[in-house]
Design a protein around this motif. Structure first.
Motif, PDB file in Angstrom:
ATOM      1  N   ILE A  57      48.063  32.915  39.259  1.00 35.12           N
ATOM      2  CA  ILE A  57      48.017  31.775  40.167  1.00 35.12           C
ATOM      3  C   ILE A  57      46.659  31.077  40.122  1.00 35.12           C
ATOM      4  CG2 ILE A  57      47.294  33.134  42.179  1.00 35.12           C
ATOM      5  CD1 ILE A  57      49.148  31.322  43.867  1.00 35.12           C
ATOM      6  N   ASP A  58      45.602  31.827  39.773  1.00 37.69           N
ATOM      7  CA  ASP A  58      44.270  31.256  39.620  1.00 37.69           C
ATOM      8  C   ASP A  58      43.456  32.184  38.725  1.00 37.69           C
ATOM      9  OD1 ASP A  58      43.525  33.381  41.307  1.00 37.69           O
ATOM     10  OD2 ASP A  58      43.444  32.109  43.080  1.00 37.69           O
ATOM     11  N   SER A  59      42.196  31.812  38.496  1.00 36.73           N
ATOM     12  CA  SER A  59      41.380  32.605  37.571  1.00 36.73           C
ATOM     13  C   SER A  59      41.054  33.985  38.124  1.00 36.73           C
ATOM     14  CB  SER A  59      40.091  31.856  37.225  1.00 36.73           C
ATOM     15  OG  SER A  59      39.322  31.588  38.391  1.00 36.73           O
ATOM     16  N   GLN A  60      40.924  34.103  39.452  1.00 39.60           N
ATOM     17  CA  GLN A  60      40.654  35.417  40.022  1.00 39.60           C
ATOM     18  C   GLN A  60      41.842  36.349  39.818  1.00 39.60           C
ATOM     19  OE1 GLN A  60      40.146  36.490  44.435  1.00 39.60           O
ATOM     20  NE2 GLN A  60      38.053  36.550  43.638  1.00 39.60           N
ATOM     21  N   ALA A  61      43.048  35.811  39.954  1.00 37.40           N
ATOM     22  CA  ALA A  61      44.237  36.629  39.693  1.00 37.40           C
ATOM     23  C   ALA A  61      44.251  37.097  38.244  1.00 37.40           C
ATOM     24  CB  ALA A  61      45.498  35.831  40.009  1.00 37.40           C
ATOM     25  N   ALA A  62      43.814  36.234  37.332  1.00 35.36           N
ATOM     26  CA  ALA A  62      43.743  36.620  35.921  1.00 35.36           C
ATOM     27  C   ALA A  62      42.716  37.732  35.714  1.00 35.36           C
ATOM     28  CB  ALA A  62      43.387  35.406  35.069  1.00 35.36           C
ATOM     29  N   ALA A  63      41.573  37.630  36.387  1.00 37.22           N
ATOM     30  CA  ALA A  63      40.543  38.661  36.256  1.00 37.22           C
ATOM     31  C   ALA A  63      41.021  39.993  36.825  1.00 37.22           C
ATOM     32  CB  ALA A  63      39.265  38.203  36.957  1.00 37.22           C
ATOM     33  N   ARG A  64      41.704  39.949  37.959  1.00 40.35           N
ATOM     34  CA  ARG A  64      42.232  41.183  38.546  1.00 40.35           C
ATOM     35  C   ARG A  64      43.284  41.812  37.623  1.00 40.35           C
ATOM     36  NH1 ARG A  64      40.270  42.182  43.372  1.00 40.35           N
ATOM     37  NH2 ARG A  64      39.524  40.474  44.700  1.00 40.35           N
ATOM     38  N   ARG A  65      44.099  40.961  36.998  1.00 45.74           N
ATOM     39  CA  ARG A  65      45.110  41.471  36.077  1.00 45.74           C
ATOM     40  C   ARG A  65      44.457  42.150  34.872  1.00 45.74           C
ATOM     41  NH1 ARG A  65      46.679  39.308  31.697  1.00 45.74           N
ATOM     42  NH2 ARG A  65      45.969  37.214  32.287  1.00 45.74           N
ATOM     43  N   VAL A  66      43.403  41.547  34.335  1.00 46.46           N
ATOM     44  CA  VAL A  66      42.689  42.134  33.202  1.00 46.46           C
ATOM     45  C   VAL A  66      42.139  43.510  33.575  1.00 46.46           C
ATOM     46  CG1 VAL A  66      40.578  41.939  31.825  1.00 46.46           C
ATOM     47  CG2 VAL A  66      42.136  39.996  31.989  1.00 46.46           C
ATOM     48  N   LEU A  67      41.529  43.617  34.746  1.00 45.57           N
ATOM     49  CA  LEU A  67      41.006  44.910  35.191  1.00 45.57           C
ATOM     50  C   LEU A  67      42.122  45.938  35.334  1.00 45.57           C
ATOM     51  CD1 LEU A  67      38.304  44.125  37.922  1.00 45.57           C
ATOM     52  CD2 LEU A  67      37.962  45.361  35.786  1.00 45.57           C
ATOM     53  N   ARG A  68      43.242  45.499  35.872  1.00 46.54           N
ATOM     54  CA  ARG A  68      44.352  46.412  36.123  1.00 46.54           C
ATOM     55  C   ARG A  68      45.033  46.840  34.826  1.00 46.54           C
ATOM     56  NH1 ARG A  68      46.908  43.154  38.845  1.00 46.54           N
ATOM     57  NH2 ARG A  68      48.520  42.514  37.368  1.00 46.54           N
ATOM     58  N   GLU A  69      45.326  45.868  33.955  1.00 44.89           N
ATOM     59  CA  GLU A  69      46.079  46.177  32.745  1.00 44.89           C
ATOM     60  C   GLU A  69      45.227  46.859  31.680  1.00 44.89           C
ATOM     61  OE1 GLU A  69      49.315  42.489  33.055  1.00 44.89           O
ATOM     62  OE2 GLU A  69      47.865  42.548  31.393  1.00 44.89           O
ATOM     63  N   LYS A  70      43.996  46.440  31.521  1.00 44.16           N
ATOM     64  CA  LYS A  70      43.161  46.994  30.454  1.00 44.16           C
ATOM     65  C   LYS A  70      42.414  48.255  30.870  1.00 44.16           C
ATOM     66  CE  LYS A  70      42.685  43.140  27.371  1.00 44.16           C
ATOM     67  NZ  LYS A  70      41.825  42.556  26.331  1.00 44.16           N
ATOM     68  N   LEU A  71      42.071  48.348  32.161  1.00 48.28           N
ATOM     69  CA  LEU A  71      41.262  49.484  32.595  1.00 48.28           C
ATOM     70  C   LEU A  71      41.960  50.354  33.626  1.00 48.28           C
ATOM     71  CD1 LEU A  71      37.806  47.704  33.001  1.00 48.28           C
ATOM     72  CD2 LEU A  71      38.864  48.609  30.933  1.00 48.28           C
ATOM     73  N   GLY A  72      43.063  49.885  34.188  1.00 47.56           N
ATOM     74  CA  GLY A  72      43.730  50.631  35.237  1.00 47.56           C
ATOM     75  C   GLY A  72      42.935  50.691  36.518  1.00 47.56           C
ATOM     76  N   LEU A  73      42.116  49.660  36.765  1.00 44.56           N
ATOM     77  CA  LEU A  73      41.212  49.677  37.909  1.00 44.56           C
ATOM     78  C   LEU A  73      41.456  48.494  38.838  1.00 44.56           C
ATOM     79  CD1 LEU A  73      37.872  50.556  36.082  1.00 44.56           C
ATOM     80  CD2 LEU A  73      39.169  52.072  37.581  1.00 44.56           C
ATOM     81  N   ILE A  74      41.148  48.715  40.100  1.00 48.44           N
ATOM     82  CA  ILE A  74      41.115  47.650  41.103  1.00 48.44           C
ATOM     83  C   ILE A  74      39.744  47.681  41.740  1.00 48.44           C
ATOM     84  CG2 ILE A  74      42.075  46.799  43.277  1.00 48.44           C
ATOM     85  CD1 ILE A  74      44.724  48.081  42.501  1.00 48.44           C
ATOM     86  N   SER A  75      39.036  46.572  41.705  1.00 48.33           N
ATOM     87  CA  SER A  75      37.697  46.520  42.274  1.00 48.33           C
ATOM     88  C   SER A  75      37.730  45.804  43.624  1.00 48.33           C
ATOM     89  CB  SER A  75      36.731  45.783  41.337  1.00 48.33           C
ATOM     90  OG  SER A  75      35.462  45.637  41.958  1.00 48.33           O
ATOM     91  N   PRO A  76      37.260  46.457  44.690  1.00 41.63           N
ATOM     92  CA  PRO A  76      37.213  45.795  45.992  1.00 41.63           C
ATOM     93  C   PRO A  76      36.310  44.558  45.986  1.00 41.63           C
ATOM     94  CG  PRO A  76      36.934  48.157  46.227  1.00 41.63           C
ATOM     95  CD  PRO A  76      36.813  47.844  44.764  1.00 41.63           C
ATOM     96  N   TYR A  77      35.313  44.564  45.072  1.00 41.96           N
ATOM     97  CA  TYR A  77      34.421  43.412  45.007  1.00 41.96           C
ATOM     98  C   TYR A  77      34.519  42.760  43.632  1.00 41.96           C
ATOM     99  CZ  TYR A  77      30.620  40.232  45.812  1.00 41.96           C
ATOM    100  OH  TYR A  77      29.899  39.082  45.978  1.00 41.96           O
ATOM    101  N   LEU A  78      34.975  41.507  43.632  1.00 46.22           N
ATOM    102  CA  LEU A  78      35.120  40.740  42.396  1.00 46.22           C
ATOM    103  C   LEU A  78      34.701  39.312  42.693  1.00 46.22           C
ATOM    104  CD1 LEU A  78      36.242  40.779  39.423  1.00 46.22           C
ATOM    105  CD2 LEU A  78      38.412  40.018  40.400  1.00 46.22           C
ATOM    106  N   GLU A  79      33.680  38.831  42.014  1.00 45.12           N
ATOM    107  CA  GLU A  79      33.127  37.502  42.298  1.00 45.12           C
ATOM    108  C   GLU A  79      33.065  36.657  41.029  1.00 45.12           C
ATOM    109  OE1 GLU A  79      28.841  35.495  43.521  1.00 45.12           O
ATOM    110  OE2 GLU A  79      29.298  37.493  44.291  1.00 45.12           O
TER     111      GLU A  79
END
Length: 225
Positions: A57-79
């Motif tokens: 939906i936006d670039s932050q969603a893309a960044a969260r997806r990259v973290l989740r799919e490539k690293l299996g991680l969710i970061s509480p802080y993403l800027e």
């Protein structure tokens, strides 16, 4: 002036890259992955990927997806950090990278990513693909600048931490020692922490554990640490 001929027949490459920073071995380190495709196959680089227009939906969603799919991680802080764009940063053509930086305690990363990530000191990196050195340098400067007037370093600590651990984290990020009495007085005056009933064994006596007050992801101070 750069004389590279620009192929106007190809669309702009749009990606997101994530600078995942953590503290380990008393150093600020960045997480890298070996690239699994060309260009730069096998070389360590920032985790990143194309923007998926149909699902991001936006670039932050893309960044969260990259973290989740490539690293299996969710970061509480993403800027969001900066957009790096030019005709020369990617050998495949004109490209734009919307970069983000994320913060996680090393324990949270190591528990899931023991063999998928390479951690290197953020201040002592080899030459990386694309313009990833520049992206990392920008992220480290942002972190250090904001750490002088915010609670940002808390995101590199576990949920519960001692005041000594908090001071050490600030010192490791800023690169210089802080006076213990002055630091604790400032932290107390700012009031963004709350003491818990839990303790951790210390050298002389148990040390009380603290945490950030609920619902506070980033506290900005009215003066520098």
């Amino acid at each position: 002036m750069h004389n590279k001929k620009i192929d106007k027949g190809h669309p702009v490459i749009l990606t997101v890259d994530v600078v995942l920073l953590t503290l380990t071995k008393d150093l600020l380190q960045v997480a890298l992955q070996k690239r699994d495709k060309e260009p730069y196959f096998g070389q360590p680089a920032l985790p990143g990927g194309y923007v998926h227009a149909e699902e991001d939906i936006d670039s932050q969603a893309a960044a969260r997806r990259v973290l989740r799919e490539k690293l299996g991680l969710i970061s509480p802080y993403l800027e969001q950090l900066y957009t790096f764009a030019s005709a020369t940063r990617d050998p495949r053509g004109w490209s734009a990278s919307i970069s983000y930086y994320a913060l996680l305690p090393h324990e949270a990363i190591a528990a899931q990513q023991s063999d998928r990530l390479l951690f290197l000191p953020a201040d002592d990196l080899p030459q990386l693909p694309f313009d990833h050195n520049r992206i990392i340098d920008t992220a480290v400067k942002r972190l250090r600048d904001k750490s002088t007037y915010s609670a940002l370093p808390c995101h590199l600590l576990p949920e519960l931490f001692t005041l000594s651990e908090l001071q050490q984290t600030y010192e490791q990020i800023l690169g210089h020692p802080l006076d213990k009495s002055a630091f604790r007085r400032k932290i107390s005056d700012l009031g963004f922490l709350e003491a818990t009933s839990k303790t951790r064994k210390g050298v002389h006596r148990p040390a009380q554990l603290h945490r950030i007050k609920p619902a506070n992801k980033l506290i900005l101070f009215n003066r520098t640490i």
